[in-house]
Design an enzyme around this catalytic site. Structure first.
Site, PDB file in Angstrom:
ATOM      1  N   GLU A 283       0.708  -1.104   0.057  1.00  0.00           N
ATOM      2  CA  GLU A 283       0.081  -0.080  -0.013  1.00  0.00           C
ATOM      3  C   GLU A 283       0.975   1.199  -0.073  1.00  0.00           C
ATOM      4  O   GLU A 283       0.496   2.350  -0.530  1.00  0.00           O
ATOM      5  CB  GLU A 283      -0.970   0.088   1.191  1.00  0.00           C
ATOM      6  CG  GLU A 283      -2.194   0.568   1.028  1.00  0.00           C
ATOM      7  CD  GLU A 283      -3.263   0.471   1.790  1.00  0.00           C
ATOM      8  OE1 GLU A 283      -4.118  -0.549   2.066  1.00  0.00           O
ATOM      9  OE2 GLU A 283      -3.177   1.062   3.360  1.00  0.00           O
ATOM     10  N   HIS A 304       7.548 -27.389   0.040  1.00  0.00           N
ATOM     11  CA  HIS A 304       6.799 -28.182  -0.847  1.00  0.00           C
ATOM     12  C   HIS A 304       5.724 -27.727  -1.546  1.00  0.00           C
ATOM     13  O   HIS A 304       4.745 -28.641  -2.032  1.00  0.00           O
ATOM     14  CB  HIS A 304       6.334 -29.227   0.222  1.00  0.00           C
ATOM     15  CG  HIS A 304       7.419 -29.672   1.338  1.00  0.00           C
ATOM     16  ND1 HIS A 304       8.339 -30.924   1.028  1.00  0.00           N
ATOM     17  CD2 HIS A 304       7.723 -29.284   2.285  1.00  0.00           C
ATOM     18  CE1 HIS A 304       9.131 -31.072   1.974  1.00  0.00           C
ATOM     19  NE2 HIS A 304       8.904 -30.032   2.734  1.00  0.00           N
ATOM     20  N   LYS A 416     -13.070   2.563  -1.863  1.00  0.00           N
ATOM     21  CA  LYS A 416     -14.072   3.036  -0.756  1.00  0.00           C
ATOM     22  C   LYS A 416     -15.083   3.617  -1.246  1.00  0.00           C
ATOM     23  O   LYS A 416     -16.067   3.475  -0.895  1.00  0.00           O
ATOM     24  CB  LYS A 416     -13.159   3.424   0.275  1.00  0.00           C
ATOM     25  CG  LYS A 416     -12.284   2.742   1.308  1.00  0.00           C
ATOM     26  CD  LYS A 416     -11.720   3.654   2.447  1.00  0.00           C
ATOM     27  CE  LYS A 416     -10.814   2.685   3.342  1.00  0.00           C
ATOM     28  NZ  LYS A 416     -10.416   3.345   4.573  1.00  0.00           N
TER      29      LYS A 416
HETATM   30  O1  PA5 Z   1      -3.156   1.862   6.010  1.00  0.00           O
HETATM   31  C1  PA5 Z   1      -4.243   2.356   5.673  1.00  0.00           C
HETATM   32  O2  PA5 Z   1      -4.376   3.602   5.766  1.00  0.00           O
HETATM   33  C2  PA5 Z   1      -5.347   1.606   5.395  1.00  0.00           C
HETATM   34  O3  PA5 Z   1      -5.323   0.372   5.281  1.00  0.00           O
HETATM   35  C3  PA5 Z   1      -6.411   1.866   6.577  1.00  0.00           C
HETATM   36  O4  PA5 Z   1      -6.070   1.379   7.892  1.00  0.00           O
HETATM   37  C4  PA5 Z   1      -7.907   0.947   6.397  1.00  0.00           C
HETATM   38  O5  PA5 Z   1      -8.455   1.232   5.079  1.00  0.00           O
HETATM   39  C5  PA5 Z   1      -8.640   1.047   7.511  1.00  0.00           C
HETATM   40  O6  PA5 Z   1      -8.904   2.639   7.647  1.00  0.00           O
HETATM   41  P1  PA5 Z   1      -9.509   3.280   8.879  1.00  0.00           P
HETATM   42  O7  PA5 Z   1      -8.575   2.932  10.069  1.00  0.00           O
HETATM   43  O8  PA5 Z   1      -9.769   4.482   8.419  1.00  0.00           O
HETATM   44  O9  PA5 Z   1     -10.792   2.385   9.290  1.00  0.00           O
END
Ligand code: PA5
Length: 448
Positions: A283, A304, A416
């Site tokens: 990410e 394996h 989202k």
């Molecule tokens: O790293 C990130 O920003 C995302 O993976 C968020 O943690 C994830 O989408 C969850 O978001 P939130 O903490 O706003 O619920």
């Protein structure tokens, strides 16, 4: 103690086609020094996660103690950066059978998969459960959906007492959850606004659940502090573990075509450490057509299953092995084995695990597959704290190498937003139109 052995990524071992020349590594010297000083200056802003090891943990520990004394179950409701870190700490640093022997038992509601929801509900007694709702934005669909169902169940079962069963971890000011918490007087912990989800494990996001299951969070932060100290002092890539991880992966990727980063611990308890790493690496760095695809493998199981491909398939991988040197429990193989299998006599399972790792590494060296080994003397909170900080800093530093912003996630936000539109959220009408334009189901096959 952790040790990083990067011998097997070097050209002198696996050749120049796949391996890195020492001069090449050192040629980044000026870049490293410059980026190092930017990072030091940015610790109050973009690199705020570097400050987390120095926080006061008393309130977290006190509240965790309150939960330990008053509840038999603890359910984390969150997803992505708001759940992977806590799960990683739980699975790495508690007994594999923790839930069979301890209280409060730990569960996580991440997905909106009704089968998982039902399974968790079946294993808890809602009247004896503390729910920790974790969301930085306060609005992530999965988290809010799961929470809303739990909230109505709690109200039905407990009336006004429902509030005592909730603790929110969220932005200090913004978002629906903060508003609700303020209105209803629910206990809340802050996620520092400058820390993004996937860099937040050392904030109350990870520390509260960790303290609830009895992990020594001060030890965890001590490890992170130690790594911060080393990485703040050392500007030389060969002495700075985070920069070393970042640079070896970057050169392997951009100059040797290693577009996949496999992480392969020889300890099943580290399986969710890899899940946490996968999010951090993917990410943060998967932007502008760049980034490495992180892949999970587990030793010895995937020997394996995957090693054939890693050795003889497309030459697009750099592998990081993680090894634990000492183990609390081990089992010895009996001495009196039949002749055919007597080579195993008197050896232990842990010894075999480590010898299999050595064997796998030798096979990979022979096929010239770059590989790094990170060894920990033991699986401890201190060592995991070091590992967390090292990988977070390596990720932040990699942002400068790739010239991308490692701290945003525009492509996640996009998905989202389409989901909000599909669920009929106000203000997302245009997004719904965009979806209809984009999404077609023209070519299909259906079998009855
Ligand atoms: O790293 C990130 O920003 C995302 O993976 C968020 O943690 C994830 O989408 C969850 O978001 P939130 O903490 O706003 O619920």
């Amino acid at each position: 103690m952790i040790r990083i052995d990067y011998t097997n990524v070097m050209a002198e071992v696996i050749g120049e086609r796949d391996g890195i020349l020492r001069e090449e590594l050192l040629s980044f010297r000026h870049f490293v020094v410059e980026t190092h000083s930017i990072i030091q200056r940015e610790k109050d802003r973009k690199f705020y996660f570097c400050k987390l090891p120095y926080q006061d943990t008393q309130e977290i520990k006190d509240y965790a103690q309150h939960i330990r004394e008053n509840f038999e179950y603890f359910v984390l409701i969150g997803i992505g950066g708001s759940s992977l870190g806590a799960k990683m700490l739980f699975e790495s640093l508690t007994d594999l059978n923790y839930n069979l022997k301890n209280s409060p038992k730990f569960f996580a509601l991440e997905n909106v998969d009704p089968a998982v929801f039902a399974s968790v509900l079946e294993q808890i007694d809602i009247k004896k459960t503390c729910f920790n709702v974790v969301t930085k934005s306060g609005s992530t669909v999965e988290t809010i959906a799961n929470f809303s169902i739990i909230l109505s169940m709690l109200k039905k079962e407990l009336g006004d007492k429902y509030k005592e069963h909730l603790v929110f971890t969220t932005d200090p000011e913004k978002g629906f959850l903060r508003k609700l918490g303020n209105q209803e007087g629910i206990k809340m912990f802050d996620i520092p606004p400058k820390v993004g989800g996937r860099f937040s494990v050392l904030s109350p996001v990870g520390l509260l659940p960790a303290a609830v299951v009895g992990i020594d969070i001060d030890e965890l932060l001590s490890g992170a502090k130690k790594m911060d100290l080393i990485c703040s002092i050392e500007e030389h890539v060969e002495h700075n573990p985070a920069y070393l991880i970042a640079l070896t992966h970057y050169i392997a990727n951009m100059r040797r075509g290693k577009t996949i980063s496999v992480m392969m611990p020889y300890a099943e308890k580290l399986s969710s450490f890899v899940d946490w790493y996968r999010q951090l690496w993917a990410e943060s760095l998967g932007k502008d057509g760049l980034g490495q695809t992180p892949v999970k493998a587990i030793g010895t199981i995937d020997q394996h299953s995957q090693i054939q491909l890693y050795r003889e398939g497309i030459r697009d991988k750099i592998i990081t092995f993680i090894q634990i040197e000492e183990t609390e429990e081990d089992f010895k193989i009996p001495e009196d084995l039949p002749e055919d299998i007597s080579y195993l006599s008197g050896h232990s399972l842990h010894e075999i695990l480590n010898k299999e790792l050595l064997g796998t590494k030798a096979a990979l060296i022979k096929s010239k597959v770059p590989n790094i080994t990170i060894s920990m003397d033991k699986l401890s909170a201190y060592n995991i704290g070091m590992m967390i900080y090292m990988y977070e800093l390596a990720t932040g530093f990699s942002g400068y190498l790739y010239k991308i912003n490692p701290f945003d996630q525009p492509a996640v936000e996009e998905g989202k937003n389409f989901t909000y539109a599909l669920m009929g959220r106000k203000g997302y009408e245009e997004k719904l139109e965009e979806f209809k334009e984009l999404y077609k189901e023209k070519y299909k096959i259906e079998i009855q």
